[in-house]
Design an enzyme around this catalytic site. Structure first.
Site, short mmCIF file in Angstrom:
data_model
loop_
_atom_site.label_atom_id
_atom_site.label_comp_id
_atom_site.label_asym_id
_atom_site.label_seq_id
_atom_site.Cartn_x
_atom_site.Cartn_y
_atom_site.Cartn_z
N CYS A 77 4.73 -3.34 15.55
CA CYS A 77 4.45 -3.04 14.14
C CYS A 77 3.75 -4.22 13.44
CB CYS A 77 5.77 -2.72 13.44
SG CYS A 77 5.58 -2.43 11.68
N GLU B 12 0.82 -1.20 0.00
CA GLU B 12 0.00 0.00 0.00
C GLU B 12 0.86 1.26 0.00
OE1 GLU B 12 -4.04 -1.17 2.34
OE2 GLU B 12 -2.18 -1.10 3.47
N CYS C 248 8.41 -7.11 6.24
CA CYS C 248 9.64 -6.60 6.86
C CYS C 248 10.20 -7.65 7.79
CB CYS C 248 9.33 -5.33 7.65
SG CYS C 248 10.82 -4.57 8.35
N CYS D 13 3.40 8.35 1.22
CA CYS D 13 4.12 7.38 2.06
C CYS D 13 4.29 6.10 1.24
CB CYS D 13 3.29 7.13 3.31
SG CYS D 13 3.98 5.92 4.42
N CYS E 101 0.05 4.57 10.35
CA CYS E 101 1.43 4.08 10.29
C CYS E 101 1.54 2.66 10.82
CB CYS E 101 2.36 4.88 11.18
SG CYS E 101 2.00 6.58 11.28
N CYS F 124 10.01 -5.41 14.75
CA CYS F 124 9.69 -4.50 15.85
C CYS F 124 8.36 -4.96 16.45
CB CYS F 124 9.58 -3.07 15.35
SG CYS F 124 11.08 -2.52 14.53
N1 SAH Z 1 11.03 0.43 8.53
C1 SAH Z 1 11.14 1.82 8.60
C2 SAH Z 1 10.07 2.56 7.83
C3 SAH Z 1 8.66 2.04 7.94
S1 SAH Z 1 7.84 2.10 9.52
C4 SAH Z 1 11.18 2.31 10.01
O1 SAH Z 1 10.90 1.54 10.92
O2 SAH Z 1 11.53 3.47 10.22
C5 SAH Z 1 7.28 3.76 9.62
C6 SAH Z 1 6.99 4.23 11.05
O3 SAH Z 1 5.80 3.65 11.59
C7 SAH Z 1 8.10 3.94 12.03
O4 SAH Z 1 8.54 5.12 12.62
C8 SAH Z 1 7.45 3.05 13.06
O5 SAH Z 1 8.03 3.29 14.33
C9 SAH Z 1 5.99 3.46 12.97
N2 SAH Z 1 5.08 2.43 13.44
C10 SAH Z 1 5.15 1.11 13.24
N3 SAH Z 1 4.11 0.48 13.85
C11 SAH Z 1 3.37 1.44 14.42
C12 SAH Z 1 2.16 1.42 15.17
N4 SAH Z 1 1.51 0.29 15.42
N5 SAH Z 1 1.67 2.61 15.61
C13 SAH Z 1 2.31 3.76 15.33
N6 SAH Z 1 3.44 3.83 14.61
C14 SAH Z 1 3.97 2.68 14.17
FE1 SF4 Z 2 10.00 -3.05 9.89
FE2 SF4 Z 2 7.88 -2.09 11.15
FE3 SF4 Z 2 10.22 -2.14 12.38
FE4 SF4 Z 2 9.84 -0.40 10.37
S1 SF4 Z 2 8.78 -0.41 12.35
S2 SF4 Z 2 11.61 -1.74 10.70
S3 SF4 Z 2 8.48 -1.64 9.07
S4 SF4 Z 2 9.07 -3.95 11.71
#
Ligand code: SAH
Ligand code: SF4
Length: 371
Positions: free
Chosen positions: A130, A99, A123, A116, A349, A127
């Site tokens: 996420c 997306e 990925c 975006c 996000c 994390c």
């Molecule tokens: N992988 C890269 C870019 C994609 S994630 C990174 O981690 O920077 C983009 C953003 O979404 C990141 O800053 C991450 O911390 C945030 N994010 C991920 N899961 C989220 C959630 N459940 N609620 C709010 N922000 C989230």
């Molecule tokens: Fe991957 Fe989500 Fe961590 Fe970004 S925040 S590095 S997309 S697992």
């Protein structure tokens, strides 16, 4: 895990202007025809050779015979939100989906849109907060697939002809861009090519969980883009808990790399901080951020956690989010709160393509659409 059927050499959308010029010269045509072709592909967003009316019919036939466009194979869905955002679900030729979300950049200038984009299908970074991380890694996106998100969004805006234009690109969709520099860096070159999309590098931001080798590559690639770091933890131990990648690339080393990152005149590193209820949202955490960022030209983006049934965290109350941001502002850190946009099209996000649990190679997860 690249799909062997993806023959990127033949995908015109992935090629630089010089590469397209030599292909066209190999077909016995003059160099300027190659430049025209590049312009059609990158700037005008052509999706068929028939559209390329400045090229002769015979050249168009030769091109159609030998090359593919690559990029997006189909738009599965397109949803617009009351706040002016649009979310696209794209499908590639192997059936994988990602997306992209188009959002008004700021309330002061709602006509300048921010896109975006995703850089990987899934990925591998894992994390804990996420959805993308939870669903796992499928494959890298190719150069043409990455740039085509922006080409599609730009053409979509042009077709609407309502004064809106594509201004900013943020690599904050699915995937970790700095684990896919092989495709992301050429995509940055294409997006900023003056005969192509001609986006300003300063208006492109690459967001990373802190992949140090990739960060070093980005710093030296010659495209001076903006940098965002997903910080989310304020000590080594705490960050390891929610972002296990910190064991491999320690917090101190990451901050040191940020200090060294070549910022162009007045630019600052954006630190994203997802606020998890009772995990990393206390005043002590806020004060630690102030100390950690000392000496780094920075701004902070506080993101209240977007909950998901599969994730073990809650969103803090709005008041705590405000208080957290206020501590940072009182310490003279430029701080914004990212109240989720496009929530009504599920574009929050970390939730991109969250509705689509995609099949793992071993078939252990099935495609499932959540409500
Ligand atoms: N992988 C890269 C870019 C994609 S994630 C990174 O981690 O920077 C983009 C953003 O979404 C990141 O800053 C991450 O911390 C945030 N994010 C991920 N899961 C989220 C959630 N459940 N609620 C709010 N922000 C989230
Ligand atoms: Fe991957 Fe989500 Fe961590 Fe970004 S925040 S590095 S997309 S697992």
């Amino acid at each position: 895990m690249q799909n062997p059927n993806l023959t990127s050499a033949l995908r015109l959308r992935a090629l630089l202007e010089t590469e397209i010029v030599s292909l066209v010269e190999d077909l016995g045509e003059p160099a300027f025809r190659g430049r025209q072709l590049f312009h059609w592909i990158q700037k005008r967003g052509a999706r068929s050779f028939d559209e390329m009316t400045t090229l002769s019919k015979s050249l168009r036939a030769k091109l159609a015979d030998q090359f593919e466009f690559g990029g997006i194979a189909g738009v599965v869905s397109e949803k617009t939100s009351t706040d002016g955002s649009a979310k696209f679900l794209f499908e590639f030729c192997d059936g994988r989906k990602v997306e992209s979300v188009l959002m008004p950049g700021s309330t002061s200038d709602p006509l300048k849109m921010t896109l975006c984009v995703s850089s990987q299908v899934g990925c591998a970074v894992d994390c804990k907060f996420c959805v993308t991380g939870k669903n796992g890694f499928f494959r890298h996106m190719t150069v043409d697939e990455i740039v085509d998100q922006a080409i599609h969004a730009r053409r979509w805006l042009t077709d609407r002809d309502d004064g809106r234009s594509l201004r900013n690109i943020v690599f904050m969709g699915m995937g970790e861009p700095l684990l896919n520099t092989e495709n992301v860096i050429p995509a940055l070159r294409l997006m900023t090519d003056s005969n192509g999309m001609d986006l300003s590098p300063r208006r492109i931001t690459v967001s990373t969980s802190g992949i140090l080798p990739g960060l070093a590559e980005l710093a030296t690639c010659g495209v001076p883009v903006g940098l965002a770091i997903s910080l989310n933890g304020t000590t080594q131990a705490e960050r390891e808990e929610i972002m296990p990648i910190t064991k491999r690339y320690p917090l101190d080393d990451l901050l040191e790399a940020c200090r060294r990152f070549p910022l162009k005149g007045g630019a600052r590193v954006t630190f994203e901080y997802v606020l998890l209820d009772d995990v990393n949202d206390s005043p002590t955490h806020a004060r630690r951020i102030v100390k950690l960022l000392h000496g780094i030209p920075s701004k902070v983006n506080v993101i209240p956690f977007n909950p998901d049934p599969g994730l073990p965290y809650d969103r803090p109350p709005d008041k705590r989010v405000e208080q957290f941001a206020q501590i940072l502002r009182d310490a003279h850190l430029t701080t914004s709160i990212r109240w989720s946009k496009a929530l009504d099209v599920s574009g929050a996000c970390g939730q991109l393509a969250g509705q689509y649990r995609q099949k793992l190679p071993d078939g252990s997860r099935v495609m499932l659409e959540r409500e």
